[in-house]
Design a protein around this motif. Structure first.
Motif, PDB file in Angstrom:
ATOM      1  N   LEU A 196       0.836  -1.192   0.000  1.00  0.00           N
ATOM      2  CA  LEU A 196       0.000   0.000   0.000  1.00  0.00           C
ATOM      3  C   LEU A 196       0.874   1.246   0.000  1.00  0.00           C
ATOM      4  O   LEU A 196       1.957   1.250   0.583  1.00  0.00           O
ATOM      5  N   GLU A 197       0.350   2.311  -0.636  1.00  0.00           N
ATOM      6  CA  GLU A 197       1.099   3.569  -0.669  1.00  0.00           C
ATOM      7  C   GLU A 197       0.114   4.738  -0.772  1.00  0.00           C
ATOM      8  O   GLU A 197      -0.843   4.678  -1.563  1.00  0.00           O
ATOM      9  N   LEU A 198       0.341   5.773   0.019  1.00  0.00           N
ATOM     10  CA  LEU A 198      -0.391   7.013  -0.134  1.00  0.00           C
ATOM     11  C   LEU A 198       0.244   7.807  -1.260  1.00  0.00           C
ATOM     12  O   LEU A 198       1.469   8.000  -1.279  1.00  0.00           O
ATOM     13  N   ILE A 199      -0.575   8.251  -2.213  1.00  0.00           N
ATOM     14  CA  ILE A 199      -0.050   8.935  -3.395  1.00  0.00           C
ATOM     15  C   ILE A 199      -0.717  10.294  -3.550  1.00  0.00           C
ATOM     16  O   ILE A 199      -1.753  10.572  -2.955  1.00  0.00           O
ATOM     17  N   ARG A 200      -0.125  11.136  -4.375  1.00  0.00           N
ATOM     18  CA  ARG A 200      -0.692  12.450  -4.640  1.00  0.00           C
ATOM     19  C   ARG A 200      -1.791  12.346  -5.704  1.00  0.00           C
ATOM     20  O   ARG A 200      -1.901  11.350  -6.427  1.00  0.00           O
ATOM     21  N   ALA A 201      -2.587  13.412  -5.797  1.00  0.00           N
ATOM     22  CA  ALA A 201      -3.723  13.404  -6.710  1.00  0.00           C
ATOM     23  C   ALA A 201      -3.295  13.246  -8.158  1.00  0.00           C
ATOM     24  O   ALA A 201      -3.981  12.575  -8.941  1.00  0.00           O
ATOM     25  N   ASP A 202      -2.179  13.859  -8.561  1.00  0.00           N
ATOM     26  CA  ASP A 202      -1.762  13.743  -9.956  1.00  0.00           C
ATOM     27  C   ASP A 202      -1.440  12.295 -10.317  1.00  0.00           C
ATOM     28  O   ASP A 202      -1.720  11.839 -11.430  1.00  0.00           O
ATOM     29  N   GLU A 203      -0.899  11.548  -9.356  1.00  0.00           N
ATOM     30  CA  GLU A 203      -0.631  10.128  -9.591  1.00  0.00           C
ATOM     31  C   GLU A 203      -1.940   9.339  -9.661  1.00  0.00           C
ATOM     32  O   GLU A 203      -2.103   8.447 -10.500  1.00  0.00           O
ATOM     33  N   ALA A 204      -2.901   9.677  -8.794  1.00  0.00           N
ATOM     34  CA  ALA A 204      -4.201   9.004  -8.832  1.00  0.00           C
ATOM     35  C   ALA A 204      -4.919   9.268 -10.146  1.00  0.00           C
ATOM     36  O   ALA A 204      -5.546   8.366 -10.708  1.00  0.00           O
ATOM     37  N   ARG A 205      -4.827  10.497 -10.653  1.00  0.00           N
ATOM     38  CA  ARG A 205      -5.451  10.814 -11.946  1.00  0.00           C
ATOM     39  C   ARG A 205      -4.861   9.969 -13.060  1.00  0.00           C
ATOM     40  O   ARG A 205      -5.550   9.572 -14.005  1.00  0.00           O
ATOM     41  N   ARG A 206      -3.595   9.685 -12.971  1.00  0.00           N
ATOM     42  CA  ARG A 206      -2.917   8.892 -14.005  1.00  0.00           C
ATOM     43  C   ARG A 206      -3.284   7.415 -13.911  1.00  0.00           C
ATOM     44  O   ARG A 206      -3.445   6.737 -14.941  1.00  0.00           O
ATOM     45  N   GLY A 263     -10.948  16.255 -11.477  1.00  0.00           N
ATOM     46  CA  GLY A 263     -11.146  17.011 -10.244  1.00  0.00           C
ATOM     47  C   GLY A 263     -10.440  16.447  -9.032  1.00  0.00           C
ATOM     48  O   GLY A 263     -10.532  17.030  -7.944  1.00  0.00           O
ATOM     49  N   LEU A 264      -9.726  15.329  -9.169  1.00  0.00           N
ATOM     50  CA  LEU A 264      -9.005  14.786  -8.018  1.00  0.00           C
ATOM     51  C   LEU A 264      -7.971  15.803  -7.550  1.00  0.00           C
ATOM     52  O   LEU A 264      -7.201  16.345  -8.334  1.00  0.00           O
ATOM     53  N   SER A 265      -7.950  16.049  -6.252  1.00  0.00           N
ATOM     54  CA  SER A 265      -7.122  17.115  -5.701  1.00  0.00           C
ATOM     55  C   SER A 265      -6.548  16.686  -4.369  1.00  0.00           C
ATOM     56  O   SER A 265      -7.113  15.819  -3.683  1.00  0.00           O
ATOM     57  N   ASP A 266      -5.446  17.304  -3.992  1.00  0.00           N
ATOM     58  CA  ASP A 266      -4.874  17.097  -2.660  1.00  0.00           C
ATOM     59  C   ASP A 266      -5.382  18.130  -1.663  1.00  0.00           C
ATOM     60  O   ASP A 266      -5.068  18.059  -0.483  1.00  0.00           O
ATOM     61  N   GLY A 267      -6.153  19.102  -2.154  1.00  0.00           N
ATOM     62  CA  GLY A 267      -6.592  20.188  -1.295  1.00  0.00           C
ATOM     63  C   GLY A 267      -7.909  19.906  -0.617  1.00  0.00           C
ATOM     64  O   GLY A 267      -8.637  18.969  -0.944  1.00  0.00           O
ATOM     65  N   ALA A 268      -8.246  20.747   0.369  1.00  0.00           N
ATOM     66  CA  ALA A 268      -9.501  20.639   1.094  1.00  0.00           C
ATOM     67  C   ALA A 268     -10.585  21.438   0.387  1.00  0.00           C
ATOM     68  O   ALA A 268     -10.298  22.380  -0.348  1.00  0.00           O
ATOM     69  N   GLU A 269     -11.833  21.069   0.610  1.00  0.00           N
ATOM     70  CA  GLU A 269     -12.983  21.792   0.078  1.00  0.00           C
ATOM     71  C   GLU A 269     -13.812  22.282   1.258  1.00  0.00           C
ATOM     72  O   GLU A 269     -14.603  21.537   1.831  1.00  0.00           O
ATOM     73  N   ALA A 292      -9.024  17.597   3.496  1.00  0.00           N
ATOM     74  CA  ALA A 292      -8.168  17.341   2.334  1.00  0.00           C
ATOM     75  C   ALA A 292      -8.375  15.921   1.818  1.00  0.00           C
ATOM     76  O   ALA A 292      -8.578  14.984   2.595  1.00  0.00           O
ATOM     77  N   TRP A 293      -8.319  15.789   0.504  1.00  0.00           N
ATOM     78  CA  TRP A 293      -8.437  14.468  -0.100  1.00  0.00           C
ATOM     79  C   TRP A 293      -7.125  13.703   0.057  1.00  0.00           C
ATOM     80  O   TRP A 293      -6.041  14.259  -0.010  1.00  0.00           O
ATOM     81  N   ARG A 294      -7.255  12.394   0.233  1.00  0.00           N
ATOM     82  CA  ARG A 294      -6.099  11.501   0.285  1.00  0.00           C
ATOM     83  C   ARG A 294      -6.372  10.340  -0.674  1.00  0.00           C
ATOM     84  O   ARG A 294      -7.514   9.923  -0.848  1.00  0.00           O
ATOM     85  N   HIS A 295      -5.322   9.815  -1.266  1.00  0.00           N
ATOM     86  CA  HIS A 295      -5.436   8.761  -2.274  1.00  0.00           C
ATOM     87  C   HIS A 295      -4.514   7.613  -1.908  1.00  0.00           C
ATOM     88  O   HIS A 295      -3.334   7.824  -1.603  1.00  0.00           O
TER      89      HIS A 295
END
Length: 432
Positions: free
Chosen positions: A180-190, A216-222, A227-230
């Motif tokens: 398992l790995e926590l990744i950033r939103a740009d990696e999740a989008r890919r 729309g996947l983001s690392d920021g909060a709304e 904040a979103w986590r992936h």
């Protein structure tokens, strides 16, 4: 007053959008605790009305999108009703991807309701979908009493469940061979499109994604949403076989503090599925996990040492289905149990070519066929009931008791059940 039902011109698109709830700041859903929403409030806050700049950006995007097919109702030149279909493919029993018209963003101005505008737009969309070779139409019903009159009926469902962290122990299992790995939103989008394609190929009811599905996947909060986590799972060879998206929203009350909301989780392998949930159910500084828009038959319940700990707190229908071309649609799916049934349809006022008796034949290892027949029908099935039966998630017995299926020959109802039912139940992970 002169009424026209037609696609809006480019110079009419701003007026078209202003009819729609999402563009003018009006409610888009019944004021209930929606199963697709992870927060404690009944539904997410409404947006402010769209600006002229936003309307123009939408018009530019839709003008370039060949899958988007708008239609509008005009009275004396004024746009008073709006709707659209999006061309999708949907996975049907057997794994085939069948073209489908997804009806979306539908409204009529309050001053012009009860005049047949919605029926006129729906008829125009059905006719256009048939010309495009789409034998199915589907939609998410913002209000449960509207769309049955046009032949739609619930076909997929979703549940919102929650689980206290201290009750979330899983039964013992072999060690996870992956990682398992926590990744950033740009990696999740890919990574997500390829994973979803694998999931979609085997999950009845799942859709091809929209072109901007994961943009729309983001690392920021709304706002207070957190904040979103992936989270990604890879098998022992390093291939991605699971992804999850979650957040820890802030709450002003102790009752809702420490809640982890799982917005999406997809996996192609049981080990990946278990590993993702094992981490999410034991996240530090949390006390509750909430998962909206999950399948009714979530396998997680069977992984828990205490199955009662997983509480369904909301449940609703998700996508409603409508067969536009009965023989074409029935021949495109497969049937786990071989058999032959003569099915009569006699109530379709909007797609009258569907009325008649259809001989459905399914044999082991062969493609199904569905052709017109003069044979005495084994069953009469309403147009709406066919929509619920088609993806395999509805009970033929329940529909018969509701008067939507009428058996004429001995054993026909049981045969209908055996041929149409699927396991697992149909489910789609996103709407439109």
């Amino acid at each position: 007053m002169a009424t026209e039902i037609r696609p809006p011109r480019r110079d009419e698109m701003h007026a078209y959008y202003r009819v729609l709830p999402y563009a003018n700041g009006l409610p888009q859903w019944e004021p209930e605790n929606a199963a697709w929403h992870g927060g404690p409030e009944p539904w997410p806050p409404q947006r402010a009305p769209a600006t002229a700049q936003q309307l123009e950006l939408w018009a530019l995007d839709h003008e370039k999108d060949p899958s988007f097919h708008p239609v509008a109702a005009f009275t004396d030149g004024e746009c008073v009703g709006a709707s659209a279909t999006i061309s999708f493919e949907v996975t049907v029993p057997g794994g085939a991807a069948v073209p489908m018209a997804g009806v979306t963003s539908t409204a009529v101005l309050a001053t012009h309701r009860r005049r047949g505008h919605l029926r006129g737009m729906m008829q125009a969309m059905f006719d256009a979908a048939l010309r495009r070779g789409e034998p199915l139409a589907m939609l998410s019903a913002s209000e449960g009493s509207i769309y049955g009159r046009y032949g739609y009926s619930p076909a997929t469902h979703r549940t919102r469940w929650e689980l206290d962290r201290h009750q979330a122990a899983l039964l013992p299992a072999a060690p996870d061979p992956g990682s398992l790995e926590l990744i950033r939103a740009d990696e999740a989008r890919r990574l997500w499109p390829a994973l979803h394609a694998q999931v979609r190929a085997r999950r009845v009811g799942e859709l091809t994604p929209l072109s901007d599905q994961w943009d729309g996947l983001s690392d920021g909060a709304e706002g207070t949403g957190g904040a979103w986590r992936h989270l990604v799972h890879r098998d022992r060879h390093g291939a991605v076989d699971g992804l999850a998206r979650f957040r820890l929203p802030w709450s002003p009350t102790a009752a809702d503090a420490g809640t982890l909301v799982v917005e999406a989780l997809e996996a192609t392998d049981p080990a990946a599925y278990r590993a993702l949930w094992a981490l999410l159910l034991d996240f530090d500084l949390t006390k509750r996990v909430v998962a909206p828009a999950r399948p009714r038959d979530e396998p997680l319940r069977w992984l828990l040492a205490n199955p009662r700990a997983m509480r369904v707190t909301r449940q609703s229908d998700n996508l409603w289905a409508r067969l536009l071309d009965v023989p074409a649609a029935l021949a495109r799916r497969s049937y786990d149990s071989p058999g032959e049934l003569a099915i009569a349809v006699d109530d379709d006022l909007m797609c009258p070519a569907n009325n008649g008796t259809w001989l459905l034949h399914a044999a082991d290892g062969a493609a199904a066929s569905c052709t017109a027949t003069d044979r005495r029908p084994d069953l009469t099935v309403t147009t709406a009931a066919l929509g619920s039966l088609y993806f395999g998630g509805a009970s033929a017995h329940d529909l018969a008791w509701a008067g939507r299926v009428t058996a004429h020959t001995e054993g026909a109802l049981g045969q209908l059940h055996r041929m149409f039912r699927t396991d697992p139940e149909p489910h789609n992970s996103f709407g439109f």
